[in-house]
Design a protein around this motif. Structure first.
Motif, PDB file in Angstrom:
ATOM      1  N   GLU A   1     -13.244   0.871  -1.860  1.00  0.00           N
ATOM      2  CA  GLU A   1     -13.810   0.795  -3.214  1.00  0.00           C
ATOM      3  C   GLU A   1     -15.209   1.406  -3.265  1.00  0.00           C
ATOM      4  O   GLU A   1     -15.569   2.061  -4.234  1.00  0.00           O
ATOM      5  CB  GLU A   1     -13.852  -0.664  -3.682  1.00  0.00           C
ATOM      6  CG  GLU A   1     -12.490  -1.253  -3.996  1.00  0.00           C
ATOM      7  CD  GLU A   1     -11.764  -0.462  -5.078  1.00  0.00           C
ATOM      8  OE1 GLU A   1     -12.401  -0.092  -6.084  1.00  0.00           O
ATOM      9  OE2 GLU A   1     -10.562  -0.205  -4.902  1.00  0.00           O
TER      10      GLU A   1
ATOM     11  N   HIS B   1      -5.296   4.879  -8.821  1.00  0.00           N
ATOM     12  CA  HIS B   1      -4.808   3.788  -7.972  1.00  0.00           C
ATOM     13  C   HIS B   1      -3.842   4.293  -6.901  1.00  0.00           C
ATOM     14  O   HIS B   1      -3.937   3.896  -5.737  1.00  0.00           O
ATOM     15  CB  HIS B   1      -4.116   2.731  -8.841  1.00  0.00           C
ATOM     16  CG  HIS B   1      -3.528   1.593  -8.055  1.00  0.00           C
ATOM     17  ND1 HIS B   1      -4.306   0.615  -7.476  1.00  0.00           N
ATOM     18  CD2 HIS B   1      -2.230   1.307  -7.723  1.00  0.00           C
ATOM     19  CE1 HIS B   1      -3.517  -0.241  -6.836  1.00  0.00           C
ATOM     20  NE2 HIS B   1      -2.264   0.160  -6.975  1.00  0.00           N
TER      21      HIS B   1
ATOM     22  N   GLN C   1      -7.364  -5.578   6.791  1.00  0.00           N
ATOM     23  CA  GLN C   1      -6.922  -4.889   5.576  1.00  0.00           C
ATOM     24  C   GLN C   1      -7.898  -5.137   4.435  1.00  0.00           C
ATOM     25  O   GLN C   1      -8.188  -4.234   3.644  1.00  0.00           O
ATOM     26  CB  GLN C   1      -5.515  -5.362   5.204  1.00  0.00           C
ATOM     27  CG  GLN C   1      -4.439  -4.905   6.173  1.00  0.00           C
ATOM     28  CD  GLN C   1      -3.103  -5.573   5.902  1.00  0.00           C
ATOM     29  OE1 GLN C   1      -3.032  -6.759   5.595  1.00  0.00           O
ATOM     30  NE2 GLN C   1      -2.035  -4.812   6.022  1.00  0.00           N
ATOM     31  N   TYR C   2      -8.403  -6.378   4.351  1.00  0.00           N
ATOM     32  CA  TYR C   2      -9.386  -6.711   3.315  1.00  0.00           C
ATOM     33  C   TYR C   2     -10.645  -5.849   3.470  1.00  0.00           C
ATOM     34  O   TYR C   2     -11.150  -5.282   2.494  1.00  0.00           O
ATOM     35  CB  TYR C   2      -9.752  -8.193   3.405  1.00  0.00           C
ATOM     36  CG  TYR C   2     -11.004  -8.572   2.650  1.00  0.00           C
ATOM     37  CD1 TYR C   2     -10.969  -8.791   1.271  1.00  0.00           C
ATOM     38  CD2 TYR C   2     -12.227  -8.695   3.305  1.00  0.00           C
ATOM     39  CE1 TYR C   2     -12.121  -9.117   0.577  1.00  0.00           C
ATOM     40  CE2 TYR C   2     -13.380  -9.027   2.620  1.00  0.00           C
ATOM     41  CZ  TYR C   2     -13.316  -9.242   1.256  1.00  0.00           C
ATOM     42  OH  TYR C   2     -14.466  -9.559   0.572  1.00  0.00           O
TER      43      TYR C   2
ATOM     44  N   LYS D   1     -10.059  -2.297   2.339  1.00  0.00           N
ATOM     45  CA  LYS D   1      -9.976  -2.180   0.878  1.00  0.00           C
ATOM     46  C   LYS D   1     -11.367  -2.229   0.246  1.00  0.00           C
ATOM     47  O   LYS D   1     -11.656  -1.490  -0.708  1.00  0.00           O
ATOM     48  CB  LYS D   1      -9.085  -3.288   0.310  1.00  0.00           C
ATOM     49  CG  LYS D   1      -7.590  -3.043   0.496  1.00  0.00           C
ATOM     50  CD  LYS D   1      -6.771  -4.107  -0.191  1.00  0.00           C
ATOM     51  CE  LYS D   1      -5.281  -3.790  -0.082  1.00  0.00           C
ATOM     52  NZ  LYS D   1      -4.917  -2.616  -0.897  1.00  0.00           N
TER      53      LYS D   1
ATOM     54  N   THR E   1      -5.458   4.508   1.708  1.00  0.00           N
ATOM     55  CA  THR E   1      -5.628   3.296   2.508  1.00  0.00           C
ATOM     56  C   THR E   1      -4.586   3.243   3.625  1.00  0.00           C
ATOM     57  O   THR E   1      -4.913   2.950   4.785  1.00  0.00           O
ATOM     58  CB  THR E   1      -5.505   2.045   1.629  1.00  0.00           C
ATOM     59  OG1 THR E   1      -6.525   2.060   0.627  1.00  0.00           O
ATOM     60  CG2 THR E   1      -5.648   0.778   2.463  1.00  0.00           C
TER      61      THR E   1
ATOM     62  N   LYS F   1      -5.602   6.008  -4.017  1.00  0.00           N
ATOM     63  CA  LYS F   1      -6.337   5.053  -3.177  1.00  0.00           C
ATOM     64  C   LYS F   1      -5.396   4.265  -2.275  1.00  0.00           C
ATOM     65  O   LYS F   1      -5.698   4.027  -1.107  1.00  0.00           O
ATOM     66  CB  LYS F   1      -7.157   4.097  -4.059  1.00  0.00           C
ATOM     67  CG  LYS F   1      -8.491   4.648  -4.484  1.00  0.00           C
ATOM     68  CD  LYS F   1      -9.437   3.575  -4.966  1.00  0.00           C
ATOM     69  CE  LYS F   1      -8.928   2.895  -6.229  1.00  0.00           C
ATOM     70  NZ  LYS F   1      -9.948   1.988  -6.800  1.00  0.00           N
ATOM     71  N   GLU F   2      -4.248   3.859  -2.830  1.00  0.00           N
ATOM     72  CA  GLU F   2      -3.288   3.114  -2.022  1.00  0.00           C
ATOM     73  C   GLU F   2      -2.754   3.974  -0.879  1.00  0.00           C
ATOM     74  O   GLU F   2      -2.636   3.510   0.260  1.00  0.00           O
ATOM     75  CB  GLU F   2      -2.140   2.626  -2.911  1.00  0.00           C
ATOM     76  CG  GLU F   2      -2.518   1.486  -3.851  1.00  0.00           C
ATOM     77  CD  GLU F   2      -2.922   0.234  -3.095  1.00  0.00           C
ATOM     78  OE1 GLU F   2      -2.179  -0.170  -2.176  1.00  0.00           O
ATOM     79  OE2 GLU F   2      -3.985  -0.342  -3.412  1.00  0.00           O
TER      80      GLU F   2
END
Length: 311
Positions: A13, A21, A5-6, A9, A28, A24-25
């Motif tokens: 970016e 935001h 997940q990191y 993300k 994702t 993007k969420e």
């Protein structure tokens, strides 16, 4: 948050950083489902993860991307992320990419920058766990960088990464060599080649095994041993190819190295950890990762003072 997940993300970016935001969420989440689906058995019939990923997750991701593109077109100002570059790209006749071409490029970049980067981060943490003295040496390198800052929150600069992380760079190189995140690639023979009595005719497709080169004792002494010091001397040409080589070298090479080094900087300075699962073996999910994903228990590390250097 898992390392996968990191990694997603971070990739998000770079690709669509200048976006609202919420979009993007949601993008994702859609990409997480899409990536897992297309990495499953490719059976495109209703009820399979693969079919659902192509029908639902990709459709949602493309719709979100179209919303972001429309929002940017209304703003009429440049954006420095990859989506902005794709929107501005045009050929010699002034023709720009179509919406479908933009969508496919963005989703491809997010897919490629997800599993591979996450797997590399996982292997790096595992090898540092297996080598406590190396972990302390890497931490000391990053403490030296931080002690030169006026505050702990001061931004890490390119000069810090390029000039002050020689050990960390060697650790990353050795991680990629021995882990072989991507074990092979395909290439087309552009002219007849004879090698060790075998003829490879022009037009043939061949499989180039990076792992075979990286584990060759002719190029690396004790190739199965993790030894970052071997990269104090540059390897011979075409004997270190985790990102491929030549004209078709991986476009994300520099981004991947940058992500790995920044992660090591913050993770080794601020945390310590213990493995809580099976520490041996590996598996393919769908690329080469430690068995079980190498789960760890993480705790905050008591950092050194920036002024007196005491523990």
């Amino acid at each position: 948050m898992s390392v996968f997940q990191y990694a997603l993300k971070v990739a998000m970016e770079y690709v669509v950083g200048a976006a609202p935001h919420y979009e993007k969420e949601e993008l994702t989440k859609a990409c997480e489902h899409l990536i897992r689906g297309v990495s499953s058995i490719p059976v495109n019939i209703p009820g399979t993860h693969y079919h659902k990923a192509l029908k639902d997750s990709k459709k949602k991701a493309c719709a979100l991307l179209e919303n972001i593109v429309s929002w940017r077109q209304l703003e009429k100002r440049p954006h420095g992320d990859i989506l902005g570059i794709l929107m501005d790209t045009q050929d010699e006749d002034g023709c720009k990419l179509t919406p479908n071409e933009i969508h496919d490029n963005v989703l491809t970049l997010l897919y490629l920058g997800h599993d591979t980067a996450a797997a590399a981060l996982t292997w790096a943490v595992k090898y540092l766990t297996d080598n406590p003295k190396l972990l302390e040496d890497v931490t000391a390198e990053h403490e030296t960088i931080r002690q030169k800052k006026t505050s702990q929150d001061e931004t890490l600069m390119w000069s810090d990464i390029k000039d002050q992380m020689p050990l960390s760079i060697r650790v990353i190189k050795e991680t990629l060599r021995i882990a072989n995140i991507v074990e092979f690639c395909y290439r087309e023979v552009v002219e007849d080649v004879e090698y060790k009595g075998y003829l490879f005719p022009k037009g043939w497709r061949i499989l180039v095994a990076h792992s075979a080169v990286h584990s060759n004792s002719e190029y690396y002494t004790n190739p199965g041993e993790f030894n970052s010091s071997r990269f104090k001397i540059a390897p011979k040409p075409y004997t270190y190819t985790p990102f491929g080589n030549g004209a078709h070298v991986c476009l994300g090479r520099e981004l991947a190295n940058l992500e790995l080094l920044i992660f090591l900087h913050h993770f080794t300075l601020n945390y310590r950890w213990e493995s809580i699962g099976d520490t041996d073996g590996s598996e393919y999910a769908p690329i080469h990762v430690p068995k079980g994903g190498f789960p760890i228990a993480v705790r905050r590390r008591k950092s050194r003072s920036m002024t007196d250097g005491k523990g």
